[in-house]
Design a protein around this motif. Structure first.
Motif, short mmCIF file in Angstrom:
data_model
loop_
_atom_site.label_atom_id
_atom_site.label_comp_id
_atom_site.label_asym_id
_atom_site.label_seq_id
_atom_site.Cartn_x
_atom_site.Cartn_y
_atom_site.Cartn_z
N GLU A 37 48.86 41.82 43.19
CA GLU A 37 49.78 41.17 42.06
C GLU A 37 49.03 39.90 41.30
O GLU A 37 49.12 39.81 40.46
N HIS A 38 48.42 39.18 42.26
CA HIS A 38 47.92 38.05 41.82
C HIS A 38 46.69 38.17 41.12
O HIS A 38 46.75 37.67 39.99
N ARG A 40 46.40 41.02 38.99
CA ARG A 40 47.07 41.77 37.93
C ARG A 40 47.40 40.56 37.08
O ARG A 40 47.00 40.58 35.91
N SER A 41 47.95 39.54 37.71
CA SER A 41 48.57 38.30 37.03
C SER A 41 47.28 37.59 36.28
O SER A 41 47.39 37.28 35.16
N TRP A 42 46.33 37.52 36.97
CA TRP A 42 45.28 36.82 36.63
C TRP A 42 44.65 37.35 35.45
O TRP A 42 44.11 36.90 34.37
N THR A 43 44.49 38.89 35.51
CA THR A 43 43.88 39.42 34.25
C THR A 43 44.80 39.42 33.05
O THR A 43 44.30 39.46 32.01
N TYR A 44 46.09 39.25 33.34
CA TYR A 44 46.91 39.49 32.28
C TYR A 44 46.98 37.92 31.63
O TYR A 44 46.85 37.78 30.33
N ALA A 45 46.78 36.87 32.39
CA ALA A 45 46.75 35.66 31.77
C ALA A 45 45.19 35.12 31.39
O ALA A 45 45.35 34.27 30.29
#
Length: 117
Positions: A37-38, A40-45
């Protein structure tokens, strides 16, 4: 590409080098789903092809880490900045901006005090 927690850990280690926060390998071991999840969030941000370039995004994240007191994130972004070839001047300017943001926050919170003076 199939994103496993092992691949995310490997990518983070390559990206951050010595700046990899100690919690990340522990997260991979103890809570791999949370590491996924972290990641995924990194890739999003921090998208590879976002509106901002990689150096600018790194400086923004470094400034926020400085202002919020996240030592692990400051270390990680400092190593990332070094890998990206950011100049000493750019890093010091980011530090000055983060310091100013904190000063602004203190003054912003001072209204109740100033009102009773």
């Amino acid at each position: 590409m199939d994103r496993t927690h092992e691949r995310i850990l490997q990518a983070m280690a390559e990206n951050l080098g010595e700046g990899l926060p100690r919690a990340i390998p522990l997260l991979a071991e103890k809570a791999p789903g949370l590491l996924l999840e972290h990641g995924r969030s990194w890739t999003y941000a921090m998208p590879e092809k976002g509106a901002l370039d990689e150096k600018t995004r790194t400086l923004i994240l470094l400034g926020i880490a400085l202002a919020t007191g996240s030592e692990a994130c400051v270390k990680a972004m400092a190593h990332r900045a070094k890998r990206l070839g950011l100049s000493k001047e750019a890093l010091l300017e980011t530090l000055k901006i983060a310091r100013q943001a904190q000063a602004n926050a203190v003054l912003g919170h001072a209204a109740p005090l100033l009102e009773v003076l």
